[in-house]
Design a protein around this motif. Sequence first.
Motif, PDB file in Angstrom:
ATOM      1  N   PRO A 405      -4.621  12.604   4.398  1.00  0.00           N
ATOM      2  CA  PRO A 405      -3.570  13.461   4.981  1.00  0.00           C
ATOM      3  C   PRO A 405      -2.735  14.145   3.901  1.00  0.00           C
ATOM      4  N   ALA A 406      -3.165  15.300   3.463  1.00  0.00           N
ATOM      5  CA  ALA A 406      -2.511  16.020   2.369  1.00  0.00           C
ATOM      6  C   ALA A 406      -1.198  16.661   2.826  1.00  0.00           C
ATOM      7  N   PRO A 407      -0.254  16.822   1.869  1.00  0.00           N
ATOM      8  CA  PRO A 407      -0.313  16.316   0.508  1.00  0.00           C
ATOM      9  C   PRO A 407       0.077  14.837   0.446  1.00  0.00           C
ATOM     10  N   VAL A 408      -0.620  14.107  -0.421  1.00  0.00           N
ATOM     11  CA  VAL A 408      -0.308  12.705  -0.669  1.00  0.00           C
ATOM     12  C   VAL A 408       0.792  12.640  -1.720  1.00  0.00           C
ATOM     13  N   SER A 424       1.747   9.645   2.643  1.00  0.00           N
ATOM     14  CA  SER A 424       1.641  11.091   2.829  1.00  0.00           C
ATOM     15  C   SER A 424       2.956  11.726   3.259  1.00  0.00           C
ATOM     16  N   LYS A 425       3.031  12.997   3.032  1.00  0.00           N
ATOM     17  CA  LYS A 425       4.186  13.775   3.460  1.00  0.00           C
ATOM     18  C   LYS A 425       4.325  13.777   4.978  1.00  0.00           C
ATOM     19  N   ASN A 426       3.201  13.612   5.691  1.00  0.00           N
ATOM     20  CA  ASN A 426       3.260  13.643   7.163  1.00  0.00           C
ATOM     21  C   ASN A 426       3.717  12.321   7.765  1.00  0.00           C
ATOM     22  N   GLY A 427       4.042  11.325   6.901  1.00  0.00           N
ATOM     23  CA  GLY A 427       4.564  10.059   7.389  1.00  0.00           C
ATOM     24  C   GLY A 427       3.532   8.966   7.560  1.00  0.00           C
ATOM     25  N   GLN A 428       2.277   9.243   7.245  1.00  0.00           N
ATOM     26  CA  GLN A 428       1.227   8.254   7.405  1.00  0.00           C
ATOM     27  C   GLN A 428       0.994   7.446   6.128  1.00  0.00           C
ATOM     28  N   VAL A 429       0.546   6.205   6.315  1.00  0.00           N
ATOM     29  CA  VAL A 429       0.064   5.354   5.231  1.00  0.00           C
ATOM     30  C   VAL A 429      -1.392   5.022   5.536  1.00  0.00           C
ATOM     31  N   GLN A 430      -2.232   5.077   4.506  1.00  0.00           N
ATOM     32  CA  GLN A 430      -3.629   4.705   4.677  1.00  0.00           C
ATOM     33  C   GLN A 430      -4.019   3.651   3.654  1.00  0.00           C
ATOM     34  N   VAL A 431      -4.963   2.783   4.035  1.00  0.00           N
ATOM     35  CA  VAL A 431      -5.528   1.774   3.144  1.00  0.00           C
ATOM     36  C   VAL A 431      -7.029   2.018   3.049  1.00  0.00           C
ATOM     37  N   TRP A 432      -7.525   2.097   1.806  1.00  0.00           N
ATOM     38  CA  TRP A 432      -8.930   2.404   1.565  1.00  0.00           C
ATOM     39  C   TRP A 432      -9.606   1.298   0.758  1.00  0.00           C
ATOM     40  N   ASP A 433     -10.907   1.092   1.039  1.00  0.00           N
ATOM     41  CA  ASP A 433     -11.763   0.268   0.198  1.00  0.00           C
ATOM     42  C   ASP A 433     -12.390   1.206  -0.831  1.00  0.00           C
ATOM     43  N   THR A 434     -12.067   1.011  -2.107  1.00  0.00           N
ATOM     44  CA  THR A 434     -12.503   1.981  -3.124  1.00  0.00           C
ATOM     45  C   THR A 434     -13.983   1.853  -3.463  1.00  0.00           C
ATOM     46  N   ALA A 435     -14.572   0.672  -3.279  1.00  0.00           N
ATOM     47  CA  ALA A 435     -15.989   0.499  -3.608  1.00  0.00           C
ATOM     48  C   ALA A 435     -16.878   1.258  -2.632  1.00  0.00           C
ATOM     49  N   THR A 442      -5.023   3.178   9.152  1.00  0.00           N
ATOM     50  CA  THR A 442      -3.991   4.219   9.096  1.00  0.00           C
ATOM     51  C   THR A 442      -2.821   3.732   9.937  1.00  0.00           C
ATOM     52  N   LEU A 443      -1.619   3.850   9.405  1.00  0.00           N
ATOM     53  CA  LEU A 443      -0.457   3.397  10.169  1.00  0.00           C
ATOM     54  C   LEU A 443       0.743   4.301   9.938  1.00  0.00           C
ATOM     55  N   ASN A 444       1.608   4.316  10.910  1.00  0.00           N
ATOM     56  CA  ASN A 444       2.926   4.935  10.775  1.00  0.00           C
ATOM     57  C   ASN A 444       3.902   3.797  10.550  1.00  0.00           C
ATOM     58  N   PRO A 445       4.499   3.691   9.347  1.00  0.00           N
ATOM     59  CA  PRO A 445       5.309   2.530   9.001  1.00  0.00           C
ATOM     60  C   PRO A 445       6.531   2.313   9.892  1.00  0.00           C
ATOM     61  N   VAL A 446       7.111   3.404  10.394  1.00  0.00           N
ATOM     62  CA  VAL A 446       8.319   3.280  11.205  1.00  0.00           C
ATOM     63  C   VAL A 446       8.064   3.849  12.595  1.00  0.00           C
TER      64      VAL A 446
END
Length: 456
Positions: A405-408, A424-435, A442-446
């Motif tokens: 979700p750009a811009p990060v 992200s600027k849009n208020g989202q947080v994402q968790v990725w597996d880099t391998a 994906t979550l909205n923290p608040v």
Amino acid sequence: MRRLLITLVGLGLANGSAAEVSFQKEVWPVFKRHCVACHGDKKAKGGLRMDQLAALLNGGETGALFKAGHPDDSLLISQVSGEKPEMPEKEPPLSAAKVRLLRDWVAQGAKIDGEPKTILPPVTIPRIYATAPAVSSVSISPDGKLGAAACRSEVVLFNVGDETQLRRLPTDFDLVTHVTFSPDGKYLAVAGGSPQQFGGLIVFDPASGRKLSDRHFGNDTFFKGAFAPDGQSIALGSATGAIYLIPLDPAMPPKTIDLHSDWVMDVAFTPDGKQLVSGSRDKTTKLSSVEGLHLLRSVDQSAEGINAVAADGLTAISGGNARALVGYDFKLALAGVSVTGSGNGAQPITNKDKYLRAFEAQTGAVMALATSGDRKLLAVATRGAEVRLYQTDTRTRKTALANVPAPVLSVALNEDGSRLVLGSKNGQVQVWDTASGKLLKTLNPVPVQEAAVAAK
């Protein structure tokens, strides 16, 4: 002042659908928080000053800032409105409520009911946000199990591997700019402050959410930084151009290194903890000594401001609005430093071509950098819709996480680089597996009112 008030009232009719807006109590705090740092006595970009009434009414190089009674014809409103507002520059956009406040003020005739006051109103954290606030900073614990996200004036803790109830940690900061776990994961440092008021550092116990210390420093806000490798102190950039070295022990005073002529946007420690890399809006990347508290060398002068820095055992890394990601070999950069000329005409002899270690070209301005705890992996976020991962020893790309979700605005890696968190600027947080390059969650923290309504 009375004549000025009468004049402004005469220029436009009040908007009867909105409550009367006070410049002194409501509009000025918005200007002070979001505008005065770039349009004040120290820096009047575009010839515009907003910290004095006469200068505010005079406008800048492009003319008047607002047309009383006509918000749609006012530069002020157009600059802060729209899908991608131009102002505030390099900061999250104004909330919908603040934009509406400014619009109502202009529509009501841009009345001036008193001189600007320096005291900001108390920070209020809504139970439910009207719109999702930008996530200005994220962090992940070394073991990859706990995440933290900065949302305006609060920090939210969440479990990376499940949907356990989030914990919200409030602050008295107008904006939280940086959140980071200590190298051992036992502490969570939260930095920020209130512009032209104070810089702040709060340390929490992430396991319980208990506040361990809460301190204010100086008269302006802090930006991004990093824990020292031993976890006993934290380095933070500041709006004064200095680096703050703040011990975790609240009984010990901070130290400062005055290096830059503009905001220090980010600071990183070398793995041995002996040197610091700093990047600034003054377009420079610098190396400094932790023990000596002095500049070692300005390793680069960019064409644009620097937004983020990082370091591994061999290289200092910086990136910014020039869309370049550049490494600087420590050993070569600090070797053979000499000058030519004498007195005021003395200039350092550069050997930049010998120590530059460029990465591949980036798709947009570099917004954030993060290294894994072992310093083997580098994450790079730009204005584009991907986050790239590089091997630090070879500077080769390992993978790219697409459709983010750009811009990060912020990225973080755990100790071995297996997990990446982005905000992200849009208020989202994402968790990725880099391998695998797989998006895990994906979550909205608040809680957000728009999301609550849509769910019904």
